[in-house]
Scaffold this motif. Sequence first.
Motif, PDB file in Angstrom:
ATOM      1  N   LYS A  22       6.844   3.916  -6.812  1.00 41.11           N
ATOM      2  CA  LYS A  22       6.671   3.803  -5.364  1.00 41.11           C
ATOM      3  C   LYS A  22       6.605   5.187  -4.730  1.00 41.11           C
ATOM      4  O   LYS A  22       5.791   5.439  -3.852  1.00 41.11           O
ATOM      5  CB  LYS A  22       7.826   3.002  -4.764  1.00 41.11           C
ATOM      6  CG  LYS A  22       7.691   2.786  -3.285  1.00 41.11           C
ATOM      7  CD  LYS A  22       8.746   1.845  -2.758  1.00 41.11           C
ATOM      8  CE  LYS A  22       8.542   1.595  -1.278  1.00 41.11           C
ATOM      9  NZ  LYS A  22       9.485   0.600  -0.759  1.00 41.11           N
ATOM     10  N   ASP A  55       1.385  -4.461   1.091  1.00 41.60           N
ATOM     11  CA  ASP A  55       1.566  -5.662   0.281  1.00 41.60           C
ATOM     12  C   ASP A  55       2.031  -5.373  -1.143  1.00 41.60           C
ATOM     13  O   ASP A  55       2.369  -6.299  -1.875  1.00 41.60           O
ATOM     14  CB  ASP A  55       0.266  -6.463   0.208  1.00 41.60           C
ATOM     15  CG  ASP A  55      -0.088  -7.116   1.528  1.00 41.60           C
ATOM     16  OD1 ASP A  55       0.766  -7.132   2.436  1.00 41.60           O
ATOM     17  OD2 ASP A  55      -1.216  -7.615   1.649  1.00 41.60           O
ATOM     18  N   ASP A  56       2.055  -4.118  -1.555  1.00 38.94           N
ATOM     19  CA  ASP A  56       2.441  -3.787  -2.936  1.00 38.94           C
ATOM     20  C   ASP A  56       3.848  -4.244  -3.291  1.00 38.94           C
ATOM     21  O   ASP A  56       4.133  -4.532  -4.446  1.00 38.94           O
ATOM     22  CB  ASP A  56       2.335  -2.285  -3.181  1.00 38.94           C
ATOM     23  CG  ASP A  56       0.898  -1.830  -3.398  1.00 38.94           C
ATOM     24  OD1 ASP A  56       0.030  -2.693  -3.639  1.00 38.94           O
ATOM     25  OD2 ASP A  56       0.654  -0.612  -3.318  1.00 38.94           O
ATOM     26  N   ASP A  57       4.740  -4.314  -2.315  1.00 36.13           N
ATOM     27  CA  ASP A  57       6.120  -4.701  -2.593  1.00 36.13           C
ATOM     28  C   ASP A  57       6.338  -6.209  -2.526  1.00 36.13           C
ATOM     29  O   ASP A  57       7.423  -6.691  -2.848  1.00 36.13           O
ATOM     30  CB  ASP A  57       7.068  -4.018  -1.612  1.00 36.13           C
ATOM     31  CG  ASP A  57       7.074  -2.505  -1.810  1.00 36.13           C
ATOM     32  OD1 ASP A  57       6.868  -2.062  -2.957  1.00 36.13           O
ATOM     33  OD2 ASP A  57       7.271  -1.790  -0.824  1.00 36.13           O
ATOM     34  N   LEU A  58       5.328  -6.962  -2.113  1.00 38.71           N
ATOM     35  CA  LEU A  58       5.460  -8.415  -2.017  1.00 38.71           C
ATOM     36  C   LEU A  58       5.117  -9.069  -3.347  1.00 38.71           C
ATOM     37  O   LEU A  58       4.247  -8.607  -4.072  1.00 38.71           O
ATOM     38  CB  LEU A  58       4.531  -8.960  -0.926  1.00 38.71           C
ATOM     39  CG  LEU A  58       4.798  -8.470   0.493  1.00 38.71           C
ATOM     40  CD1 LEU A  58       3.743  -9.033   1.436  1.00 38.71           C
ATOM     41  CD2 LEU A  58       6.182  -8.847   0.952  1.00 38.71           C
ATOM     42  N   SER A  59       5.795 -10.164  -3.632  1.00 44.61           N
ATOM     43  CA  SER A  59       5.524 -10.916  -4.853  1.00 44.61           C
ATOM     44  C   SER A  59       4.172 -11.613  -4.735  1.00 44.61           C
ATOM     45  O   SER A  59       3.810 -12.111  -3.671  1.00 44.61           O
ATOM     46  CB  SER A  59       6.625 -11.958  -5.066  1.00 44.61           C
ATOM     47  OG  SER A  59       6.294 -12.782  -6.155  1.00 44.61           O
ATOM     48  N   ILE A  60       3.445 -11.653  -5.844  1.00 44.65           N
ATOM     49  CA  ILE A  60       2.169 -12.360  -5.826  1.00 44.65           C
ATOM     50  C   ILE A  60       2.333 -13.827  -6.214  1.00 44.65           C
ATOM     51  O   ILE A  60       1.407 -14.607  -6.107  1.00 44.65           O
ATOM     52  CB  ILE A  60       1.140 -11.691  -6.768  1.00 44.65           C
ATOM     53  CG1 ILE A  60       1.664 -11.654  -8.203  1.00 44.65           C
ATOM     54  CG2 ILE A  60       0.792 -10.306  -6.267  1.00 44.65           C
ATOM     55  CD1 ILE A  60       0.655 -11.197  -9.214  1.00 44.65           C
ATOM     56  N   LEU A  61       3.531 -14.195  -6.642  1.00 44.10           N
ATOM     57  CA  LEU A  61       3.797 -15.568  -7.024  1.00 44.10           C
ATOM     58  C   LEU A  61       4.243 -16.379  -5.814  1.00 44.10           C
ATOM     59  O   LEU A  61       4.978 -15.886  -4.963  1.00 44.10           O
ATOM     60  CB  LEU A  61       4.891 -15.612  -8.091  1.00 44.10           C
ATOM     61  CG  LEU A  61       4.564 -14.877  -9.385  1.00 44.10           C
ATOM     62  CD1 LEU A  61       5.760 -14.890 -10.315  1.00 44.10           C
ATOM     63  CD2 LEU A  61       3.360 -15.484 -10.057  1.00 44.10           C
ATOM     64  N   HIS A  63       6.361 -18.968  -3.575  1.00 44.92           N
ATOM     65  CA  HIS A  63       7.766 -19.338  -3.546  1.00 44.92           C
ATOM     66  C   HIS A  63       7.886 -20.821  -3.247  1.00 44.92           C
ATOM     67  O   HIS A  63       7.093 -21.379  -2.497  1.00 44.92           O
ATOM     68  CB  HIS A  63       8.517 -18.539  -2.471  1.00 44.92           C
ATOM     69  CG  HIS A  63       8.520 -17.076  -2.763  1.00 44.92           C
ATOM     70  ND1 HIS A  63       9.316 -16.512  -3.726  1.00 44.92           N
ATOM     71  CD2 HIS A  63       7.807 -16.058  -2.243  1.00 44.92           C
ATOM     72  CE1 HIS A  63       9.102 -15.222  -3.769  1.00 44.92           C
ATOM     73  NE2 HIS A  63       8.180 -14.914  -2.876  1.00 44.92           N
TER      74      HIS A  63
END
Length: 76
Positions: A22, A55-61, A63
């Motif tokens: 990061k 958006d790099d810190d957000l999960s791509i899966l 919830h």
Amino acid sequence: MNFKYKWKNGSVPSRDQAAREKYLLDADQFDNENDRNQAEEQARKRLGVPTRIPDDDLSILPHAAQQESGLDADEL
């Protein structure tokens, strides 16, 4: 050509490491977050790695939705 900022661990990271990390630069040399973000972007451009986006810190899966029934998962 010299880079005017100090690298985080005292040396230039590899491109693979820079793409995963990061922050690439030592945080002590910046007065505010905006200056740090601009310097980080310059460092990434210098190394030829993509710049980070919010958006790099957000999960791509996805919830799971919260259950509104009031039952615990054990009770189902």
